[in-house]
Motif scaffolding. Structure first.
Motif, PDB file in Angstrom:
ATOM      1  N   CYS A   9       0.220  -1.429  -0.146  1.00  0.00           N
ATOM      2  CA  CYS A   9       0.017  -0.261   0.085  1.00  0.00           C
ATOM      3  C   CYS A   9       1.006   2.008  -0.480  1.00  0.00           C
ATOM      4  N   TYR A  10      -0.005   1.904  -1.141  1.00  0.00           N
ATOM      5  CA  TYR A  10       1.546   3.494  -1.149  1.00  0.00           C
ATOM      6  C   TYR A  10      -0.252   4.289  -1.115  1.00  0.00           C
ATOM      7  N   ASN A  11      -0.545   5.024   0.180  1.00  0.00           N
ATOM      8  CA  ASN A  11      -1.824   6.039   0.178  1.00  0.00           C
ATOM      9  C   ASN A  11      -3.044   5.266  -0.128  1.00  0.00           C
ATOM     10  N   THR A  15      -9.500   3.220  -0.297  1.00  0.00           N
ATOM     11  CA  THR A  15      -9.318   2.110  -1.375  1.00  0.00           C
ATOM     12  C   THR A  15      -9.217   0.442  -0.357  1.00  0.00           C
ATOM     13  N   LEU A  16      -8.219   0.699   1.197  1.00  0.00           N
ATOM     14  CA  LEU A  16      -7.974  -0.407   1.753  1.00  0.00           C
ATOM     15  C   LEU A  16      -8.892  -1.027   2.323  1.00  0.00           C
ATOM     16  N   GLU A  17      -9.533  -0.836   2.908  1.00  0.00           N
ATOM     17  CA  GLU A  17     -11.450  -0.753   3.560  1.00  0.00           C
ATOM     18  C   GLU A  17     -11.874  -1.879   2.257  1.00  0.00           C
ATOM     19  N   ILE A  18     -11.664  -1.491   0.465  1.00  0.00           N
ATOM     20  CA  ILE A  18     -12.919  -1.809  -0.003  1.00  0.00           C
ATOM     21  C   ILE A  18     -11.921  -3.037  -0.100  1.00  0.00           C
ATOM     22  N   SER A  42       3.351   5.792   3.133  1.00  0.00           N
ATOM     23  CA  SER A  42       2.238   6.434   2.760  1.00  0.00           C
ATOM     24  C   SER A  42       2.147   7.514   3.650  1.00  0.00           C
ATOM     25  N   GLN A  43       1.778   8.841   3.371  1.00  0.00           N
ATOM     26  CA  GLN A  43       1.785  10.172   3.468  1.00  0.00           C
ATOM     27  C   GLN A  43      -0.530  10.357   4.219  1.00  0.00           C
ATOM     28  N   ASP A  44      -1.187   9.688   3.927  1.00  0.00           N
ATOM     29  CA  ASP A  44      -2.723   9.608   4.274  1.00  0.00           C
ATOM     30  C   ASP A  44      -2.527   9.084   5.636  1.00  0.00           C
TER      31      ASP A  44
END
Length: 52
Positions: A9-11, A15-18, A42-44
């Motif tokens: 994952c990057y930012n 969408t990760l939960e989806i 990630s920066q979010d």
């Protein structure tokens, strides 16, 4: 047998939960399904989303 699903994952906070909801929790012939979230700086809020 254990299955580990790796998710780089990057930012991906939005969408990760989806993605996680679309993956199986049980499979025939597999005793345990685990998810390994690989954060690439990630920066979010990806880390928070993964912990949730």
């Amino acid at each position: 047998m254990k299955l580990i699903i790796q998710i780089p994952c990057y930012n991906e906070a939005e969408t990760l939960e989806i993605a996680l909801n679309a993956l199986p929790r049980q499979l025939d012939g597999i005793d345990l399904v685990e998810f390994l979230i690989i954060n690439d700086g990630s920066q979010d809020a990806t880390v928070e989303a993964a912990k949730k």
